[in-house]
Scaffold this motif. Structure first.
Motif, PDB file in Angstrom:
ATOM      1  N   VAL A 114       2.434  18.049  -8.831  1.00 30.39           N
ATOM      2  CA  VAL A 114       2.832  17.284  -7.654  1.00 30.39           C
ATOM      3  C   VAL A 114       3.592  16.045  -8.131  1.00 30.39           C
ATOM      4  CG1 VAL A 114       2.074  15.968  -5.643  1.00 30.39           C
ATOM      5  CG2 VAL A 114       0.824  18.023  -6.317  1.00 30.39           C
ATOM      6  N   ILE A 115       4.768  15.809  -7.546  1.00 28.89           N
ATOM      7  CA  ILE A 115       5.530  14.578  -7.813  1.00 28.89           C
ATOM      8  C   ILE A 115       5.468  13.748  -6.538  1.00 28.89           C
ATOM      9  CG2 ILE A 115       7.764  13.602  -8.433  1.00 28.89           C
ATOM     10  CD1 ILE A 115       8.444  16.303  -9.763  1.00 28.89           C
ATOM     11  N   ALA A 116       4.839  12.584  -6.600  1.00 25.21           N
ATOM     12  CA  ALA A 116       4.569  11.803  -5.388  1.00 25.21           C
ATOM     13  C   ALA A 116       5.118  10.390  -5.499  1.00 25.21           C
ATOM     14  CB  ALA A 116       3.063  11.759  -5.123  1.00 25.21           C
ATOM     15  N   ASP A 117       5.822   9.971  -4.449  1.00 25.06           N
ATOM     16  CA  ASP A 117       6.265   8.578  -4.350  1.00 25.06           C
ATOM     17  C   ASP A 117       5.074   7.719  -3.940  1.00 25.06           C
ATOM     18  OD1 ASP A 117       7.364   6.075  -3.314  1.00 25.06           O
ATOM     19  OD2 ASP A 117       9.310   7.044  -3.549  1.00 25.06           O
ATOM     20  N   PHE A 118       4.791   6.687  -4.722  1.00 26.46           N
ATOM     21  CA  PHE A 118       3.617   5.848  -4.509  1.00 26.46           C
ATOM     22  C   PHE A 118       3.633   5.163  -3.152  1.00 26.46           C
ATOM     23  CE2 PHE A 118       0.540   2.493  -5.517  1.00 26.46           C
ATOM     24  CZ  PHE A 118      -0.377   3.196  -6.295  1.00 26.46           C
ATOM     25  N   GLU A 119       4.841   4.889  -2.627  1.00 29.29           N
ATOM     26  CA  GLU A 119       4.964   4.132  -1.365  1.00 29.29           C
ATOM     27  C   GLU A 119       5.142   5.031  -0.139  1.00 29.29           C
ATOM     28  OE1 GLU A 119       6.914   3.169  -4.142  1.00 29.29           O
ATOM     29  OE2 GLU A 119       5.471   1.595  -4.660  1.00 29.29           O
ATOM     30  N   THR A 120       4.809   6.301  -0.234  1.00 31.39           N
ATOM     31  CA  THR A 120       4.939   7.232   0.888  1.00 31.39           C
ATOM     32  C   THR A 120       4.058   6.798   2.061  1.00 31.39           C
ATOM     33  OG1 THR A 120       5.364   9.065  -0.639  1.00 31.39           O
ATOM     34  CG2 THR A 120       4.689   9.648   1.594  1.00 31.39           C
ATOM     35  N   PRO A 121       4.563   6.881   3.314  1.00 33.24           N
ATOM     36  CA  PRO A 121       3.752   6.503   4.492  1.00 33.24           C
ATOM     37  C   PRO A 121       2.509   7.382   4.644  1.00 33.24           C
ATOM     38  CG  PRO A 121       6.078   6.695   5.075  1.00 33.24           C
ATOM     39  CD  PRO A 121       5.944   7.228   3.684  1.00 33.24           C
ATOM     40  N   ASP A 122       1.440   6.793   5.187  1.00 32.62           N
ATOM     41  CA  ASP A 122       0.171   7.506   5.435  1.00 32.62           C
ATOM     42  C   ASP A 122      -0.352   8.187   4.174  1.00 32.62           C
ATOM     43  OD1 ASP A 122       0.306   6.862   8.179  1.00 32.62           O
ATOM     44  OD2 ASP A 122       1.662   8.544   8.508  1.00 32.62           O
ATOM     45  N   PHE A 123      -0.190   7.513   3.050  1.00 32.31           N
ATOM     46  CA  PHE A 123      -0.511   8.127   1.761  1.00 32.31           C
ATOM     47  C   PHE A 123      -1.340   7.180   0.908  1.00 32.31           C
ATOM     48  CE2 PHE A 123       0.836   9.189  -2.696  1.00 32.31           C
ATOM     49  CZ  PHE A 123       0.314  10.473  -2.744  1.00 32.31           C
ATOM     50  N   SER A 124      -2.545   7.622   0.570  1.00 32.06           N
ATOM     51  CA  SER A 124      -3.410   6.872  -0.344  1.00 32.06           C
ATOM     52  C   SER A 124      -3.405   7.596  -1.677  1.00 32.06           C
ATOM     53  CB  SER A 124      -4.832   6.779   0.213  1.00 32.06           C
ATOM     54  OG  SER A 124      -5.718   6.321  -0.788  1.00 32.06           O
ATOM     55  N   PRO A 125      -2.737   7.050  -2.694  1.00 31.83           N
ATOM     56  CA  PRO A 125      -2.619   7.759  -3.978  1.00 31.83           C
ATOM     57  C   PRO A 125      -3.958   8.173  -4.591  1.00 31.83           C
ATOM     58  CG  PRO A 125      -1.077   5.930  -3.910  1.00 31.83           C
ATOM     59  CD  PRO A 125      -1.943   5.801  -2.690  1.00 31.83           C
ATOM     60  N   VAL A 126      -4.931   7.255  -4.612  1.00 31.00           N
ATOM     61  CA  VAL A 126      -6.225   7.565  -5.234  1.00 31.00           C
ATOM     62  C   VAL A 126      -6.963   8.636  -4.437  1.00 31.00           C
ATOM     63  CG1 VAL A 126      -8.508   6.657  -5.784  1.00 31.00           C
ATOM     64  CG2 VAL A 126      -6.481   5.337  -6.379  1.00 31.00           C
ATOM     65  N   GLU A 127      -6.956   8.501  -3.108  1.00 37.36           N
ATOM     66  CA  GLU A 127      -7.614   9.503  -2.258  1.00 37.36           C
ATOM     67  C   GLU A 127      -6.958  10.868  -2.443  1.00 37.36           C
ATOM     68  OE1 GLU A 127      -8.049  10.598   2.463  1.00 37.36           O
ATOM     69  OE2 GLU A 127      -7.716   8.503   1.911  1.00 37.36           O
ATOM     70  N   PHE A 128      -5.613  10.885  -2.526  1.00 37.02           N
ATOM     71  CA  PHE A 128      -4.893  12.146  -2.726  1.00 37.02           C
ATOM     72  C   PHE A 128      -5.247  12.759  -4.080  1.00 37.02           C
ATOM     73  CE2 PHE A 128      -1.229  14.574  -4.239  1.00 37.02           C
ATOM     74  CZ  PHE A 128      -1.064  15.470  -3.197  1.00 37.02           C
ATOM     75  N   LEU A 129      -5.332  11.929  -5.105  1.00 38.89           N
ATOM     76  CA  LEU A 129      -5.733  12.410  -6.427  1.00 38.89           C
ATOM     77  C   LEU A 129      -7.093  13.085  -6.381  1.00 38.89           C
ATOM     78  CD1 LEU A 129      -4.685   9.569  -8.903  1.00 38.89           C
ATOM     79  CD2 LEU A 129      -4.375  11.994  -9.329  1.00 38.89           C
ATOM     80  N   GLN A 130      -8.047  12.410  -5.737  1.00 38.75           N
ATOM     81  CA  GLN A 130      -9.408  12.953  -5.662  1.00 38.75           C
ATOM     82  C   GLN A 130      -9.437  14.277  -4.897  1.00 38.75           C
ATOM     83  OE1 GLN A 130     -11.399   9.588  -3.885  1.00 38.75           O
ATOM     84  NE2 GLN A 130     -12.078   8.802  -5.853  1.00 38.75           N
ATOM     85  N   THR A 131      -8.732  14.314  -3.764  1.00 41.22           N
ATOM     86  CA  THR A 131      -8.702  15.525  -2.944  1.00 41.22           C
ATOM     87  C   THR A 131      -8.081  16.696  -3.708  1.00 41.22           C
ATOM     88  OG1 THR A 131      -8.497  14.212  -0.928  1.00 41.22           O
ATOM     89  CG2 THR A 131      -7.872  16.518  -0.785  1.00 41.22           C
ATOM     90  N   THR A 132      -6.942  16.437  -4.348  1.00 44.25           N
ATOM     91  CA  THR A 132      -6.214  17.492  -5.050  1.00 44.25           C
ATOM     92  C   THR A 132      -6.984  17.991  -6.264  1.00 44.25           C
ATOM     93  OG1 THR A 132      -4.138  16.464  -4.337  1.00 44.25           O
ATOM     94  CG2 THR A 132      -3.998  18.102  -6.094  1.00 44.25           C
ATOM     95  N   LYS A 133      -7.530  17.066  -7.035  1.00 42.15           N
ATOM     96  CA  LYS A 133      -8.276  17.447  -8.236  1.00 42.15           C
ATOM     97  C   LYS A 133      -9.571  18.181  -7.891  1.00 42.15           C
ATOM     98  CE  LYS A 133      -5.784  15.812 -11.688  1.00 42.15           C
ATOM     99  NZ  LYS A 133      -5.292  16.671 -12.801  1.00 42.15           N
ATOM    100  N   THR A 134     -10.160  17.837  -6.724  1.00 42.32           N
ATOM    101  CA  THR A 134     -11.362  18.541  -6.289  1.00 42.32           C
ATOM    102  C   THR A 134     -11.040  19.994  -5.983  1.00 42.32           C
ATOM    103  OG1 THR A 134     -12.404  16.553  -5.396  1.00 42.32           O
ATOM    104  CG2 THR A 134     -13.161  18.648  -4.511  1.00 42.32           C
ATOM    105  N   LYS A 135      -9.906  20.220  -5.327  1.00 44.62           N
ATOM    106  CA  LYS A 135      -9.517  21.586  -4.978  1.00 44.62           C
ATOM    107  C   LYS A 135      -9.064  22.374  -6.200  1.00 44.62           C
ATOM    108  CE  LYS A 135      -6.650  24.316  -1.861  1.00 44.62           C
ATOM    109  NZ  LYS A 135      -5.858  25.080  -2.843  1.00 44.62           N
ATOM    110  N   ASN A 136      -8.266  21.736  -7.061  1.00 44.37           N
ATOM    111  CA  ASN A 136      -7.754  22.429  -8.249  1.00 44.37           C
ATOM    112  C   ASN A 136      -7.590  21.419  -9.378  1.00 44.37           C
ATOM    113  OD1 ASN A 136      -6.544  23.996 -10.166  1.00 44.37           O
ATOM    114  ND2 ASN A 136      -4.799  24.616  -8.923  1.00 44.37           N
ATOM    115  N   MET A 137      -8.530  21.458 -10.308  1.00 47.68           N
ATOM    116  CA  MET A 137      -8.565  20.489 -11.410  1.00 47.68           C
ATOM    117  C   MET A 137      -7.318  20.576 -12.280  1.00 47.68           C
ATOM    118  SD  MET A 137     -11.088  18.363 -11.912  1.00 47.68           S
ATOM    119  CE  MET A 137     -11.924  17.300 -13.102  1.00 47.68           C
ATOM    120  N   GLU A 138      -6.622  21.743 -12.263  1.00 42.02           N
ATOM    121  CA  GLU A 138      -5.492  21.954 -13.159  1.00 42.02           C
ATOM    122  C   GLU A 138      -4.177  21.403 -12.609  1.00 42.02           C
ATOM    123  OE1 GLU A 138      -5.228  26.018 -14.272  1.00 42.02           O
ATOM    124  OE2 GLU A 138      -7.187  26.067 -15.236  1.00 42.02           O
TER     125      GLU A 138
END
Length: 453
Positions: free
Chosen positions: A51-75
């Motif tokens: 995933v390539i993510a812009d840190f300043e994206t609207p309605d986007f919490s980088p840390v929360e997104f990291l946790q959610t994504t890594k929980t679903k697929n650690m790889e």
């Protein structure tokens, strides 16, 4: 067949187009999201290598997104790009597992290098795991669920046969574990178990990977290469995500299954093979057949022994059993000494839907084992997104009795402290956090009340 996938999260249209073109030119399938909500939907529905993510994206919490994504697929590897060169942002995201943090404007060559590095590492890892000689290895399937036990009984009954097995189920339910279990219980268990992820290999390479090639068959073919069918000869060939295979290759696979012969790319003579096929998919096969994405005749040929693995949501009784298994596993791996789950932590887990199934549960328990600060895992160690909500959604027994008679604020304070301690089962740290006071203040108040907890 699907290429390896990258998700781009970027609000700016021009930058989104540029990033998409860069990734597509490298041969990847690209999905794009303009905001955090759309990005979450993509991650829940699909598995991405990067995933390539812009840190300043609207309605986007980088840390929360990291946790959610890594929980679903650690790889899944996540790379952030940002307009702001803030060290604290970079440190925080890297702490939660981000691959890198790049500040704009960035060198496109460096981004390409990052992408290639991520996927080269993934492909190398897959190749190492491709071939398994299962002698003296055990693959346990942890369950007390009646439906799962019925499937295991069926597997044991047919394992020694030559019949192909088609395993269907959602992502993360343990389809590959079932495939390995079939191999272990068969009379081929001292021969190779060869795994091929049909979605992970580029279209141009899959035929050569499956059937092999002769020297000079194409540019770069400097020597003969045996394909997965020959490597798995007299053993088991595991075709993961088979519905992602190119339509024209499905016809060749059908012919191999019927004639037990393969043709190497550039070869002149067919090669006899003796292989037991176990295939899996997380798609609706009948829907794929309707859309002409999967051959009906191949489906009937593979579906000799059908296995439908239930989702974790439909085997909720296994959550505690699996959690205990994963706690022991990661105690051993990470040298921890966690004893188990508190009742309240287990209640939190039992209330989850687990879109990522057993894989998601494993990642949650792994994280909780690392974060646990006591003998047993507490709800806050799970770092569940909706845990805060679960705190506020109390049962009638837990709700504070607002219909009590008027009393002094001092007495009200005492009642509130003891009520909160009751909810947290005497956990002073957790109670202090809910009440918004320090642990020291909590300790002083209890000393003042002259009560022993």
């Amino acid at each position: 067949m699907a290429r390896q996938k990258i998700l781009i999260i970027q609000e700016n249209l021009r930058e989104r187009i540029e990033l998409t073109k860069l990734c597509e030119d490298l041969g990847f399938h690209v999905d794009t999201a303009m905001d955090g909500n759309k990005a979450k939907n993509f991650v829940f529905k699909k598995n991405y290598g990067m995933v390539i993510a812009d840190f300043e994206t609207p309605d986007f919490s980088p840390v929360e997104f990291l946790q959610t994504t890594k929980t679903k697929n650690m790889e899944t590897e996540i790379l952030f790009i940002s307009n702001q060169p803030l060290v604290e942002d970079a440190v925080e995201t890297m702490k939660y597992g981000a691959f890198d943090f790049i500040v704009k404007p960035f060198d496109k060559k460096y981004l390409k290098l990052c992408i290639k590095k991520i996927f080269t590492k993934k492909n190398t890892s897959r190749q190492k795991k491709d071939i398994l000689y299962s002698k003296n290895k055990k693959f346990d399937i942890i369950t007390n669920d009646k439906g799962m036990l019925k499937l295991l009984k069926l597997v044991k009954k047919v394992a020694d046969s030559s019949a192909t097995i088609f395993i269907q189920g959602e992502s993360g339910t343990g389809k590959e574990l079932f495939a390995r279990f079939v191999h272990e219980k068969s009379n081929r268990n001292n021969m190779p178990f060869v795994a091929v992820n049909c979605a992970a290999l580029p279209e141009s390479l899959l035929e050569s990977e499956l059937f092999g090639h002769e020297k000079g068959a194409f540019t770069g073919a400097i020597s003969r290469k045996l394909g997965k069918f020959e490597l798995a000869n007299q053993g088991t060939l595991f075709l993961d995500e088979i519905t992602e295979m190119q339509f024209h290759l499905q016809a060749k696979l059908l012919r191999v299954l019927q004639e037990k012969k393969i043709d190497r790319v550039g070869g002149l003579e067919p090669v006899n093979v003796d292989v037991r096929i176990v295939a899996t998919t997380n798609k609706d096969v009948k829907e794929a057949i309707k859309k002409r994405e999967f051959r009906k005749d191949l489906y009937y040929r593979l579906n000799t022994i059908p296995l439908q693995i239930p989702s974790l949501q439909n085997r909720i009784g296994d959550i505690e059993l699996l959690s205990k298994f994963f706690i022991k596993k990661y105690n051993d791996i990470d040298k921890r000494n966690v004893k188990g789950l508190t009742k309240s932590a287990l209640n939190v887990l039992n209330s989850q839907s687990f879109a990522g199934n057993v894989r998601e549960l494993e990642n949650i328990i792994h994280r909780a084992v690392l974060l646990a600060d006591k003998e047993n895992i507490e709800p806050y160690n799970l770092l569940m997104e909706d845990y805060q909500d679960s705190e506020t959604s109390l049962s009638k027994e837990q709700q504070f009795p607002y219909n009590i008679k008027p009393i002094s604020l001092k007495d009200m304070e005492e009642k509130m402290i003891f009520h909160t301690l009751n909810i947290t089962e005497g956990n002073r740290t957790h109670a202090a956090k809910i009440l918004g006071i320090s642990v020291r203040t909590m300790r002083n108040k209890l000393a003042e009340y002259k009560q022993k907890i």
